[in-house]
Write a protein that holds these residues in place. Structure first.
Motif, mmCIF file in Angstrom:
data_model
loop_
_atom_site.group_PDB
_atom_site.id
_atom_site.type_symbol
_atom_site.label_atom_id
_atom_site.label_comp_id
_atom_site.label_asym_id
_atom_site.label_seq_id
_atom_site.Cartn_x
_atom_site.Cartn_y
_atom_site.Cartn_z
ATOM 1 N N GLU A 18 0.836 -1.210 0.000
ATOM 2 C CA GLU A 18 0.000 0.000 0.000
ATOM 3 C C GLU A 18 0.868 1.257 0.000
ATOM 4 O O GLU A 18 0.598 2.229 -0.697
ATOM 5 C CB GLU A 18 -0.890 0.021 1.250
ATOM 6 C CG GLU A 18 -2.151 -0.793 1.124
ATOM 7 C CD GLU A 18 -3.061 -0.267 0.034
ATOM 8 O OE1 GLU A 18 -3.498 0.871 0.136
ATOM 9 O OE2 GLU A 18 -3.300 -1.005 -0.943
ATOM 10 N N ILE A 19 1.900 1.215 0.827
ATOM 11 C CA ILE A 19 2.775 2.386 0.922
ATOM 12 C C ILE A 19 3.441 2.647 -0.427
ATOM 13 O O ILE A 19 3.468 3.769 -0.924
ATOM 14 C CB ILE A 19 3.823 2.184 2.043
ATOM 15 C CG1 ILE A 19 3.113 2.213 3.401
ATOM 16 C CG2 ILE A 19 4.913 3.237 1.973
ATOM 17 C CD1 ILE A 19 4.001 1.835 4.575
ATOM 18 N N ARG A 20 3.938 1.582 -1.009
ATOM 19 C CA ARG A 20 4.604 1.757 -2.321
ATOM 20 C C ARG A 20 3.609 2.266 -3.362
ATOM 21 O O ARG A 20 3.905 3.178 -4.127
ATOM 22 C CB ARG A 20 5.191 0.430 -2.796
ATOM 23 C CG ARG A 20 6.422 -0.005 -2.039
ATOM 24 C CD ARG A 20 7.011 -1.262 -2.685
ATOM 25 N NE ARG A 20 7.829 -2.003 -1.749
ATOM 26 C CZ ARG A 20 9.083 -1.711 -1.436
ATOM 27 N NH1 ARG A 20 9.664 -0.679 -2.007
ATOM 28 N NH2 ARG A 20 9.754 -2.436 -0.565
ATOM 29 N N ASN A 21 2.426 1.658 -3.376
ATOM 30 C CA ASN A 21 1.428 2.058 -4.378
ATOM 31 C C ASN A 21 1.036 3.512 -4.211
ATOM 32 O O ASN A 21 1.049 4.293 -5.162
ATOM 33 C CB ASN A 21 0.156 1.205 -4.238
ATOM 34 C CG ASN A 21 0.336 -0.139 -4.882
ATOM 35 O OD1 ASN A 21 1.311 -0.341 -5.606
ATOM 36 N ND2 ASN A 21 -0.549 -1.057 -4.613
ATOM 37 N N ASN A 22 0.661 3.856 -2.984
ATOM 38 C CA ASN A 22 0.141 5.204 -2.770
ATOM 39 C C ASN A 22 1.205 6.267 -2.988
ATOM 40 O O ASN A 22 0.953 7.285 -3.629
ATOM 41 C CB ASN A 22 -0.449 5.329 -1.370
ATOM 42 C CG ASN A 22 -1.843 4.737 -1.313
ATOM 43 O OD1 ASN A 22 -2.690 5.077 -2.133
ATOM 44 N ND2 ASN A 22 -2.075 3.836 -0.387
ATOM 45 N N MET A 23 2.380 6.003 -2.444
ATOM 46 C CA MET A 23 3.414 7.021 -2.613
ATOM 47 C C MET A 23 3.890 7.069 -4.056
ATOM 48 O O MET A 23 4.274 8.126 -4.559
ATOM 49 C CB MET A 23 4.561 6.777 -1.639
ATOM 50 C CG MET A 23 4.072 6.908 -0.192
ATOM 51 S SD MET A 23 5.364 6.986 1.031
ATOM 52 C CE MET A 23 5.927 8.675 0.863
ATOM 53 N N GLY A 24 3.826 5.924 -4.704
ATOM 54 C CA GLY A 24 4.220 5.888 -6.113
ATOM 55 C C GLY A 24 3.269 6.705 -6.984
ATOM 56 O O GLY A 24 3.658 7.239 -8.018
ATOM 57 N N ARG A 25 2.022 6.796 -6.545
ATOM 58 C CA ARG A 25 1.044 7.540 -7.350
ATOM 59 C C ARG A 25 1.176 9.043 -7.161
ATOM 60 O O ARG A 25 0.744 9.809 -8.010
ATOM 61 C CB ARG A 25 -0.371 7.132 -6.946
ATOM 62 C CG ARG A 25 -0.744 5.761 -7.461
ATOM 63 C CD ARG A 25 -2.113 5.396 -6.974
ATOM 64 N NE ARG A 25 -2.527 4.114 -7.512
ATOM 65 C CZ ARG A 25 -3.696 3.560 -7.268
ATOM 66 N NH1 ARG A 25 -4.546 4.182 -6.486
ATOM 67 N NH2 ARG A 25 -4.005 2.405 -7.784
ATOM 68 N N TYR A 26 1.728 9.409 -6.010
ATOM 69 C CA TYR A 26 1.828 10.845 -5.767
ATOM 70 C C TYR A 26 2.797 11.455 -6.779
ATOM 71 O O TYR A 26 3.911 10.969 -6.960
ATOM 72 C CB TYR A 26 2.313 11.133 -4.347
ATOM 73 C CG TYR A 26 2.281 12.601 -4.038
ATOM 74 C CD1 TYR A 26 1.109 13.210 -3.630
ATOM 75 C CD2 TYR A 26 3.404 13.395 -4.219
ATOM 76 C CE1 TYR A 26 1.052 14.563 -3.393
ATOM 77 C CE2 TYR A 26 3.357 14.758 -3.981
ATOM 78 C CZ TYR A 26 2.184 15.333 -3.567
ATOM 79 O OH TYR A 26 2.118 16.675 -3.342
ATOM 80 N N GLY A 27 2.372 12.499 -7.400
ATOM 81 C CA GLY A 27 3.250 13.153 -8.372
ATOM 82 C C GLY A 27 3.030 12.659 -9.781
ATOM 83 O O GLY A 27 3.590 13.199 -10.732
ATOM 84 N N SER A 28 2.205 11.616 -9.908
ATOM 85 C CA SER A 28 1.990 11.115 -11.277
ATOM 86 C C SER A 28 1.001 11.992 -12.035
ATOM 87 O O SER A 28 0.920 11.918 -13.248
ATOM 88 C CB SER A 28 1.524 9.658 -11.242
ATOM 89 O OG SER A 28 0.322 9.570 -10.515
#
Lengths: 691, 571
Positions: free
Chosen positions: B88-98
């Motif tokens: 979840e952490i990877r997914n959510n933080m990965g989406r930020y800035g996209s």
């Protein structure tokens, strides 16, 4: 069957024999009981270091071929001879076989049937193998289910290198959703059954709606259990994951089958008494891993072998999955073991014991629990943790909270969330009512919470509990036996009867008396004496539910649970054959045939060879025109014109040569070679407890 | 996995994080959690935080990466970080800035480095009308009026949009803090108020995604001051929305007393007056007023009447649904939400985040109490028995009526009298849900009453007299739940309340939390009918305060002439 049950059923004579075995005698002398000595975790390692090559080789073969499945001795002998004969030349992986412990035992190839039988006898004497006798007299041999993994880990130590430390943190788990270990899945299922019951249909199938609810609450899925392709009973209409969990609970006797329902045991995880250790889930998972590996994985030798090999890995450390695939002991990589390894990895991940993921694009795995067999973990301190009671009425049960405490908490509070790291409960009026109905008083509830949390209950919690419990138990519903009299005058007379006085508790109305507890029969007798026999339909309290519970043992027998593959239904077999019994007809053989090589007439030579073939043993042979004696293992004997010829192989330094045929007249000198002969003679003709 | 007792954090798969304040590494954990998670409760020494997509996006905005977050969590987690949460952490933080919303010339465009993502977003149902023109490499045109709606929908779909399109500055208006405080010294913001202003509108103007959001401060901690500080920082015309007309007047009074604004700069927009001035204070009711159920909202035009640079939503947890809809159209204007609690009884916390903005600042109640910024209350629940007749009536009635019978228990009058005797020297509020009861109590004790129907001038007069000490006791209905400034009130007696409203309990307590001279204790009494459902409702009402670390005592009131209570179950 486990070692403990095996030893418990062992006849005294065989127990005495075991106790006299040097490996046990040494331990018993240090104060251990026989059971403790036989269960010593270091025994396999010590034995492995000291064992003769054929015994060690044979035990390896048994482990790989049967695991903890029972087998017939004759089948083992055939398998051993075939494996032994074939291993020298036919197996393509021969030269690729891994270095290390495989190699020394590889030197034992070409073992004769006689050597195999002697080795089996040695394993029985050493309390490594045990035997049961079927009703019709056939013998089955077996390795106790809880010992088989220990032997495998000692005989096939697999120590792949974990990912280097700098790559450990790069591993990414693929685990989907929030997993619970099997201990907690089982716990939740049992708690649900205790709370909501699990009725069964007339045909004995669990109620569909209830079982669907149980299955739906599990994180384990039907697909995962289906993919593992395990052998266990699945009642009709029960999803695989629920069937598996219930089956495991039945085997552990945490669940009982009654005629109209299945019922959770009252205290499946112990009483939680202060002097009794309360096992945390991790300890229960170690037990369950033993169970699942032996009773489900154990149904297939390859699966059991792959499963046990993984138990040698360090917990919490990532390994490349391909490094954890066990090689075939005698021939290297094997598709069968690779497939079994894959199935087992997937199953252990589904059961919340293993985590799988990727590191640098490669599949990796790591244990989330200590995978060692329980016997290797015995005696290690258990770190059962404390509950945390929050002022707002939440109760937190961290991962190390003991199972018995959790079981009680399920009564006392409502579960809000169930995460592996923490179960969160909330005290409510309804939960307290439930606890009250189970016998808890306010004082009990508070003192239990304080004992489990190691701290005084928060003020707000004390207030809430006092509020809720304060309303419970103030009213009582009871049932009374009443004596109704249809005439006031008669009632007056009865009231004056001195003998009736103690039998009547209270006059409730002119013609109605409450009967003193337990005095109904006495009252009826006195009324008959007075000439007023009471009518049969006299009002009485409803009798207790007479539907007797089927004893757990019967229920278990009905399902076959708790007794894998039915070994326990057989009589234990206490016959360890005397050495001479391994060679039928030994008494009729001239001692010279066994003692030293001699020159014989060609017809006598034939008799020697035939005897060796019957005993499936070897011959010491000097060929015509040669000086050197060789060990020759005969395989067949055929007529050749007027003469005869024998086919077989010379074994040199433990290595079998090419198959060759020898005419009878080429055998200049010969003698029959019996394995273990010297040892037995030195030991004084062996022990005979044959009955 | 073996437990590491030396680690203070318990991490659950759903992002719940627990930390014990007495653990030696507590401070280390708290520092981390402040950046990554939001505090949910701290009822005792264990504090509960929650990682949510929003908190993770906030962390990402502050420069955290998923790898750093995971590494730090793993260092502190007792049982490791569950795989599901790690993902979840990877997914959510990965989406930020996209996804970034930017202005290109006059046009608003949504940019992404992942062309596939833009295509996916275009195909989301209900979003078609938000876009205009075709997609070019890496961006797509967005209709200006869809800015709020698009962000809200994308956040709901798990894709935060970094809004770099900026805010309009609004009409400039020079405002600075001024005036003299009660201590006689020039006013200045307290440290935590300054911190809140800085978090909302950072001095570093490069943070183009900031400038909208919510500040959470306990009642009595001076949320109005944060609002004024934000206005002074941004220097623009401002629309302030609050919950009632009384609060409008209090805002205006504070603005005139403590800023350089002049009376002609500040207008009141309520049912009674409709002044639109550079700083206008309006009620939610007037904005959502319409003549018929299907009619239009005539006062929405207020949003467009001036070039507002800032809209302040006071008591944002009370924001009515129609105002959310209006707010979606106001994304180019900076928005500041003020509240004592983000708990919304209607569960629409997500809308507050999407349309007003993320939480920018939150000060735990107990911290401010420990620092002396709010008073320390003694909370007491007083159990009052029901008279026999009422007891029978209570049990013979339908459930909904029962609550009223319990709430209006006439024997509560005796309890009120006893408490007033106990606190004769203190300024006391008696707060009630039911007007009949409130009037009855006021009549019997000769107290003035303020209810919703009391004219504003009369209300203000009574509040002023109370504040000057000419009245020591006031009976008030739920109109006084919010936004009433009564700095000297030191005792609150709650006669009755809503079924189990956690925020109401907190708001009512808030009426007495202004720090008192000499650090005097303040008292909050809640009268509850014994052996009725009111006890359970009270327990639920107290939940929020328990979670904030407050403690309730329970007393039993024995009416005159009654026997002593029956033997209670004693722990």
């Amino acid at each position: 069957m486990k070692l403990e049950e095996t030893l418990r059923r062992l006849p005294p004579a065989l127990r005495d024999l075991l106790a006299a075995h040097p490996a046990y005698a040494e331990r018993i002398a240090k104060g251990l009981t026989l059971d403790q000595a036989a269960g010593s975790p270091d025994l396999p390692r010590q034995w492995t270091e000291r064992a003769d090559p054929v015994s060690r080789w044979l035990l390896r073969l048994i482990i790989r071929s049967y695991g903890c499945l029972p087998f017939e001795e004759s089948a083992l002998e055939r398998l051993a001879i075939a494996s032994s004969a074939g291993s020298g030349r036919d197996r393509p992986g021969r030269t690729d076989a891994p270095d290390g412990p495989d190699r020394p035992d590889g030197s034992g190839e070409g073992w004769t049937g006689a050597e195999i039988r002697v080795a089996v006898r040695g394993l029985l004497q050493a309390g490594i193998l045990f035997a049961v006798r079927k009703a019709w007299g056939d013998r089955l041999l077996y390795l106790p289910g809880d010992r088989a993994p220990l032997w495998q880990l000692a005989l096939f130590p697999m120590r792949p290198a974990p990912l280097p430390p700098e790559r450990q943190s790069q591993a990414c788990s693929d685990t989907a959703g929030s997993r619970l270990p099997l201990s907690l899945e089982l716990f939740l299922a049992l708690a649900e059954i205790r709370r909501g019951g699990l009725p069964v249909t007339a045909k004995g199938a669990p109620n569909k709606a209830r079982i669907a609810k149980l299955a739906g609450a599990m994180r384990l899925t039907a697909d995962e259990i289906r993919a593992a392709d395990l052998a266990f009973a699945r009642p009709e209409g029960v999803p695989e994951q629920a069937a598996f969990v219930l089956d495991a609970a039945l085997r552990k006797r945490w669940l009982r089958r009654l005629p109209n329902r299945w019922e959770a045991a009252e205290r499946p995880f112990g009483a939680g008494a202060p002097d009794e250790p309360d096992l945390p889930p991790s300890a229960l998972d170690a037990e369950l891993l033993d169970l699942v590996a032996a009773e489900y994985g154990g149904a297939e030798a390859a699966l059991h072998f792959a499963a046990t090999a993984l138990r040698g890995l360090e917990p919490g450390v990532w390994y490349r999955e391909r490094d954890t695939i066990p090689a075939e002991p005698f021939s290297g990589p094997s598709p069968e073991l690779a497939a079994a390894h894959g199935r087992w990895l997937a199953l252990t991940a589904a059961l919340g014991w293993m985590e799988r993921g990727t590191a640098g694009g490669e599949p990796v795995c790591r244990w989330l629990i200590d995978p060692r067999p329980m016997a290797l973990q015995a005696g290690e301190p258990l770190d059962a943790g404390c509950l945390i009671v929050q002022p707002d009425g939440e109760i937190w049960a961290p991962a190390e909270t003991g199972m018995a405490a959790r079981w009680t908490l399920e009564l006392l509070a409502d579960r809000q969330t169930a995460d592996q790291a923490m179960f969160i409960y909330r005290l409510t009026r309804e939960s307290c009512l439930r606890a009250h109905e189970a016998g808890f008083t306010l004082r009990d509830a508070l003192s239990w919470l304080e004992a489990q949390s190691g701290a005084p209950a928060p003020h707000a919690v004390r207030l809430s509990l006092a509020d809720w419990f304060g309303r419970f138990g103030r009213l009582t519903l009871g049932e009374e036996t009443l004596l109704r009299v249809d005439d006031a005058e008669l009632a007056g007379k009865l009231a004056q009867d001195a003998a009736l006085g103690p039998l009547l508790r209270e006059r409730l109305a002119a013609g109605v008396f409450a009967v003193a507890a337990g005095k109904r029969d006495e009252l009826a007798r006195r009324l008959r004496e007075l000439g007023y026999p009471p009518a049969a339909g006299a009002e009485s309290a409803t009798g207790p539910d007479n539907r007797a519970a089927t004893p757990a043992s019967q229920a278990a027998t009905a399902t076959g649970d708790g007794a894998p593959r039915g070994l326990s239904v057989y009589e234990p077999d206490d016959r360890i054959p005397a050495w001479e019994q391994l060679f039928p007809g030994l008494d009729s053989v001239p001692p010279a045939w066994l003692r030293q090589t001699g020159r014989y007439h060609v017809s006598t030579r034939r008799k020697l060879v035939e005897r060796a073939l019957a005993w499936r043993t070897s011959l010491q042979v000097k060929l015509e025109g040669e000086e050197r004696l060789g060990l020759f293992v005969p395989e067949t004997l055929e007529a050749d014109g007027d003469g005869w010829r024998v086919a077989g192989r010379f074994r040199d330094g433990g290595v079998s040569g090419e198959r060759l045929e020898l005419a009878g007249d080429r055998l200049a000198e010969l003698k029959i070679e019996l394995p273990g002969e010297d040892r037995e003679k030195k030991a004084g003709a062996g022990q005979r407890i044959d009955r | 996995m073996p437990a590491l007792q030396s680690c203070p954090l318990l991490v659950q798969s759903d992002g719940t994080l627990m930390v014990n304040e007495s653990h030696p590494r507590y401070e280390e954990a708290r520092e981390l959690l402040r950046d990554l998670a939001e505090l949910r409760k701290r009822p005792g020494e264990w504090h509960t935080y929650k990682l949510t997509p929003v908190t993770l996006w906030n962390a990402a905005a502050a420069g955290w990466t998923a790898e750093r977050v995971l590494a730090r969590l793993k260092e502190l987690a007792r049982y490791g970080v569950p795989a599901a949460l790690e993902r979840e952490i990877r997914n959510n933080m990965g989406r930020y800035g996209s996804l970034r919303l930017k202005r290109q010339g006059d046009e608003l465009r949504l940019f992404s480095d992942h062309p596939g993502l833009l295509a996916g977003i275009r195909s989301l149902r209900g979003l078609e009308s938000c876009f205009r023109g075709g997609a070019t490499a890496g961006s797509i045109g967005v209709r200006p009026e869809a800015r709020g709606w698009l962000k809200r929908e994308l956040i709901a779909a798990g894709y935060p949009v970094i809004d770099e399109a900026g805010y309009r500055s609004g009409e400039a208006l020079a405002i600075s803090m001024g005036g003299i405080g009660v201590s006689g010294r020039p006013v200045r913001l307290r440290d935590y108020q300054s911190d809140a202003v800085e978090a909302f509108a950072p001095t570093d103007a490069d943070r183009s995604d900031s400038g909208s959001g919510v500040v959470v401060l306990p009642c009595g901690a001076g949320k109005t001051w944060v609002g004024m500080g934000a206005m002074a920082r941004l220097g623009c015309e401002t629309l302030i929305l609050t919950s009632n007309a009384l609060s409008v007047e209090q805002w205006i009074r504070e603005l005139l007393a403590h800023t350089t604004l002049r009376a002609e700069d500040v207008g009141s927009y309520t049912g009674e007056r409709k002044e639109v001035r550079p700083v206008t204070v309006a009620t939610y009711q007037v904005l959502t007023h319409r003549k018929s159920k299907d009619g239009t909202y005539p006062h929405w035009k207020l949003f467009g009447d001036r070039n507002w640079g800032l809209i302040i939503y006071d008591e944002v947890h009370l924001l009515p649904a129609p105002v959310f809809r209006m707010t979606a159209d106001l994304q180019a204007t900076r928005r500041l939400g003020l509240t004592a609690t983000l708990v919304r009884e209607d569960g629409r916390e997500g809308d507050v985040f999407a349309l007003i903005g993320p939480k920018r600042y939150d000060a735990p109640w107990r911290s401010l109490e420990d620092e002396g910024w709010i008073a320390k209350p003694a909370c007491r629940e007083v159990r009052v028995p029901l008279a026999d007749d009422d007891f029978l009536r209570y049990h013979a009635s339908a459930k909904r009526i029962r609550h009223r019978i319990a709430g209006e228990n006439p024997l509560k009058l005796g309890a009120v009298r006893t408490l007033l005797n106990r606190h004769q020297e203190e300024q006391t509020l008696i707060i009630g849900q039911y007007l009949d009861q409130l009037h009855s109590v006021a009549d019997r004790l000769s107290l003035p009453v303020i209810t919703g129907s009391t004219p504003h001038s009369r209300r203000q007069e009574l509040f002023d007299r109370f504040n000057r000490g000419e009245l020591s006791v006031l009976a008030v209905s739920k109109v006084a739940n919010f936004a009433v400034d009564l700095p000297d009130a030191a005792v609150a007696i709650q006669l009755s309340g809503s079924f189990g409203s956690r925020q109401e309990e907190a708001q009512r307590l808030g009426r007495i939390l202004r720090p008192k001279s000499g650090g005097r204790e303040v008292f909050f009494y809640s009268l509850v009918s014994e052996d009725t459902d009111e006890v359970e409702f009270a327990r639920r009402r107290q939940q929020f305060l328990l979670e904030q670390g407050y403690r309730y005592e329970v007393d039993r009131f024995v009416p005159e002439g009654w026997d002593q209570p029956r033997e209670e179950a004693k722990p």
